[in-house]
Design a protein around this motif. Structure first.
Motif, mmCIF file in Angstrom:
data_model
loop_
_atom_site.group_PDB
_atom_site.id
_atom_site.type_symbol
_atom_site.label_atom_id
_atom_site.label_comp_id
_atom_site.label_asym_id
_atom_site.label_seq_id
_atom_site.Cartn_x
_atom_site.Cartn_y
_atom_site.Cartn_z
ATOM 1 N N ALA A 1 86.808 50.935 7.387
ATOM 2 C CA ALA A 1 85.984 52.232 6.955
ATOM 3 C C ALA A 1 84.834 51.977 8.023
ATOM 4 O O ALA A 1 83.995 52.872 8.379
ATOM 5 N N LYS A 2 84.121 50.705 8.170
ATOM 6 C CA LYS A 2 83.065 50.401 8.902
ATOM 7 C C LYS A 2 83.339 51.015 10.484
ATOM 8 O O LYS A 2 82.438 51.241 11.095
ATOM 9 N N VAL A 3 84.527 50.841 11.014
ATOM 10 C CA VAL A 3 84.822 51.254 12.361
ATOM 11 C C VAL A 3 85.101 52.754 12.567
ATOM 12 O O VAL A 3 84.877 53.446 13.545
ATOM 13 N N GLU A 4 85.894 53.416 11.352
ATOM 14 C CA GLU A 4 86.435 54.559 11.628
ATOM 15 C C GLU A 4 85.724 55.642 10.699
ATOM 16 O O GLU A 4 86.138 57.059 10.965
ATOM 17 N N ASP B 1 76.208 50.822 4.765
ATOM 18 C CA ASP B 1 75.072 50.733 6.137
ATOM 19 C C ASP B 1 75.773 50.834 7.512
ATOM 20 O O ASP B 1 75.130 51.569 8.344
ATOM 21 N N ALA B 2 76.844 50.134 7.403
ATOM 22 C CA ALA B 2 77.602 49.992 9.098
ATOM 23 C C ALA B 2 77.674 51.519 9.565
ATOM 24 O O ALA B 2 77.622 52.196 10.605
ATOM 25 N N ILE B 3 78.471 52.367 8.541
ATOM 26 C CA ILE B 3 78.881 53.801 9.087
ATOM 27 C C ILE B 3 77.431 54.670 9.023
ATOM 28 O O ILE B 3 77.633 55.090 10.330
ATOM 29 N N GLU B 4 76.698 54.597 8.425
ATOM 30 C CA GLU B 4 75.402 55.275 8.643
ATOM 31 C C GLU B 4 74.752 54.993 10.018
ATOM 32 O O GLU B 4 74.176 55.803 10.651
#
Length: 643
Positions: free
Chosen positions: A591-594, A635-638
């Motif tokens: 999820a952090k990447v995609e 946090d990584a996605i945002e």
């Protein structure tokens, strides 16, 4: 590992826990209970109890220990479910049934049950990822049927068979080893109960009471009638239907509606409801017979089901081997054709006798004609291979493509020569292939009939076709024309798949009457490229969408063909959506990447620590233990999205 601890009581009998403070299930970690089971880890928690990984201190064997929550003490129904599961598990010795080996009480009065420790995945999680390949679904159903044969021979009826109670365990060199779990509401013979605990208060066999999970209940079970092993066979039919299609035969928003459908409506056929899946007729027939309303019309025993599944698997194996035979035949013919093609020769053969076409008598079967044609072709090919000399190949070419002989002085030939010599007429002026802005504006003002007339003149003009799609989508009576016109539009202008007006029109049609919704939904799945899966996801998740479009779109999102069209961001969101609560954490790194905004919409509610259990006080995602990794993922996605 399944907890088998349902948050919902059996139908018809409310269960109320004693009001007392909730005890943290992690308090047992590291302790030795009953003098012999060391609790190592918390596997899962339900509304009634928790399941732990444990080790027998003397035998050094790892087991699963299920412990009833202390606040459930005094609740006879919960205790009896525990005991019923222990009795069934102790009496059934079968490789496809999870074994129970011990049952008792702890020092604080809590009840515990010791079960076989299983490593694997629930059938529910596997179904949530999409329809299974037909052979895999049949092999799983086959093992369930073998387990039911052993269960029913003891006079036990499971009564709550469903994907949540079926584990696909892993062994050294095996996968998909079926284990049936949770006999908590099983119908167990009274004599077996009495032998273990005389005077058991509630054997759960009262007529007029409905026990089980509504989606998997047989009609007689839903009506509270007398039941036998055929209710388990019906539940197997529901699971087989679900494995093949990704959807259950019946779903409704309320329990009453659902039970009414189960009791009165025939199950929809797979071939009619999901024509794109291509379920073999033999397999569909088995599934539909398991789902017959009348128990007398179903298979009578698990043995009959096993025999039918064996035959279906054997037929699939035979079908799988046929392509290899066909390829061998094609290779042989191809070799002969290559030899012929590599020896081009002039026509006008003289050495091969003329072959007369076979005469057909009135009423002679067409298959005989086809067979004659095949024999003739085979003879010609063999001749080409065996007679490598030039004259024979000349003859073969002439037999395949006869050359007529004509008189050069005949009138027809002279007329043709004269025509060739005459000057060619001037080309007609090219007709415009697009409507002018004024024509289009005028037609739009007049409505769909005027636009349809304009489309007749300018059939390849994307602007005209798009305007016609929008006009058709305004009236339910024209929804079929909207789908048909959209399909034509996408043929001439594939980029229109991302046009907002076209998207809105198809979403509107997909949420309309059932007889037209399928056309729009399947168009999204097959004709709209990577945008199609996005629209299917919108059908599944958007408010105000009907039940059927949601279900149909959700099923297609599991289809491998549709998934190949989808973007990584869409796949990420959908995989997270269908994952079991405790499996979602396995998707955090991806999820952090995609992940995109859709993924954020699924992750943020997981920060809430209440909302589950009998009193809605439990943590729905207790298996996360803490929320640090979840917050880091959000946090990584945002950050990546610039939010």
């Amino acid at each position: 590992m399944s907890s088998g601890l349902e948050d919902q009581p059996p139908a018809g009998r409310p269960m109320r826990a004693i009001e007392r403070p909730r005890v943290d299930p992690r308090g047992l970690l590291g302790q030795v209970i009953a003098g012999r089971y060391r609790i190592e880890d918390l596997i899962g928690e339900g509304g009634m109890g928790a399941v732990y990984r444990a080790q027998h201190t003397g035998m050094k064997k790892r087991l699963a220990v299920k412990v009833l929550h202390p606040e459930m003490l005094g609740l006879n129904e919960a205790v009896e479910r525990f005991e019923r599961e222990a009795i069934a598990g102790a009496h059934i010795e079968h490789p496809n049934v999870a074994a129970a080996s011990d049952f008792g009480r702890l020092d604080d009065g809590s009840y515990f049950l010791v079960l076989e420790l299983l490593e694997g995945e629930h059938l529910r999680s596997i179904i949530n990822r999409g329809p299974l390949p037909v052979p895999r679904a049949l092999r799983i159903a086959q093992q369930i049927a073998h387990a039911l044969r052993a269960v029913h021979k003891l006079g036990i009826v499971h009564r709550d068979l469903k994907p949540d109670n079926v584990m696909l365990a892993r062994r050294e060199r095996e996968s998909d080893v079926v284990k049936i779990l949770d006999f908590g509401i099983a119908k167990v013979p009274v004599n077996a109960l009495a032998a273990t605990r005389p005077g058991l208060v509630n054997p759960l066999t009262k007529t007029g009471m409905a026990y089980g999970t509504p989606e998997y209940m047989a009609p007689e079970q839903a009506l509270g009638e007398e039941i036998d092993g055929r209710v388990d066979l019906y539940a197997l039919g529901v699971m087989l239907y679900e494995m093949l299609s990704g959807a259950r035969p019946f779903d409704a928003e309320s329990r009453v509606q659902l039970l009414g459908m189960v009791a009165s409506k025939p199950a929809p056929r797979l071939s009619e409801r999901f024509p794109l899946l291509g379920v073999p007729p033999r397999v569909e027939a088995i599934t539909m017979r398991l789902l017959e309303k009348s128990k007398d019309a179903r298979f009578a025993t698990a043995d009959e089901v096993i025999a039918a599944l064996d035959e279906a698997l054997a037929a699939l194996d035979r079908a799988a081997n046929k392509p290899a035979e066909v390829e061998m035949q094609r290779a042989a013919i191809g070799e002969a054709a290559t030899i012929y093609a590599l020896n081009p020769v002039p026509a006008n053969p003289t050495s091969m006798p003329t072959a007369r076409p076979p005469m057909m008598r009135r009423g002679q079967p067409l298959t005989l004609l086809a067979a004659s044609g095949l024999l003739l072709i085979a003879g010609l090919v063999i001749t080409a291979v065996s007679l490598r000399n030039k004259a024979a190949l000349d003859a073969l070419e002439d037999a395949a493509q006869p050359t007529p002989i004509v008189d050069a002085g005949a009138p027809d030939v002279q007329a043709t020569a004269a025509a060739d010599a005459a000057p060619a007429p001037p080309p007609e002026p090219a007709r415009p292939n697009k409507a002018t802005p004024d024509e289009l504006e005028d037609a739009q003002a007049k409505g769909a009939p005027a636009l349809a007339a304009l489309a007749e003149r300018y059939g390849s003009d994307p602007a005209v076709l798009e305007a016609l799609v929008v006009a058709y989508a305004k009236e339910k009576a024209s929804y079929k024309q909207a789908v048909r016109t959209t399909r034509k539009l996408l043929e001439v202008a594939p980029e229109k798949a991302t046009d907002p007006d076209v998207e809105r029109a198809m979403l509107m049609v997909a949420n309309g009457p059932l007889d037209t919704a399928d056309g729009a939904i399947e168009l999204m799945a097959t004709n709209m490229g990577s945008r199609g899966p996005d629209l299917l996801y919108e059908l599944v998740t958007a408010p105000g969408i009907g039940k059927y479009p949601k279900e149909r779109a959700g099923t297609l999102l599991k289809d491998p063909v549709v998934r190949r069209l989808a973007t990584p961001a869409l796949l990420m969101a959908n995989d997270l959506r269908v994952a079991a609560p405790c499996s979602r954490k396995d998707l955090f790194d991806r999820a952090k990447v995609e992940g995109d905004a859709r993924t954020l919409g699924l992750l943020k509610p997981m920060l809430v620590t209440k909302g589950c259990g009998m009193f809605r006080r439990s943590d729905c995602f207790a298996c996360l233990k803490n929320r640090a990794e979840l917050r880091a993922t959000i946090d990584a996605i945002e950050k990546r999205l610039g939010k």
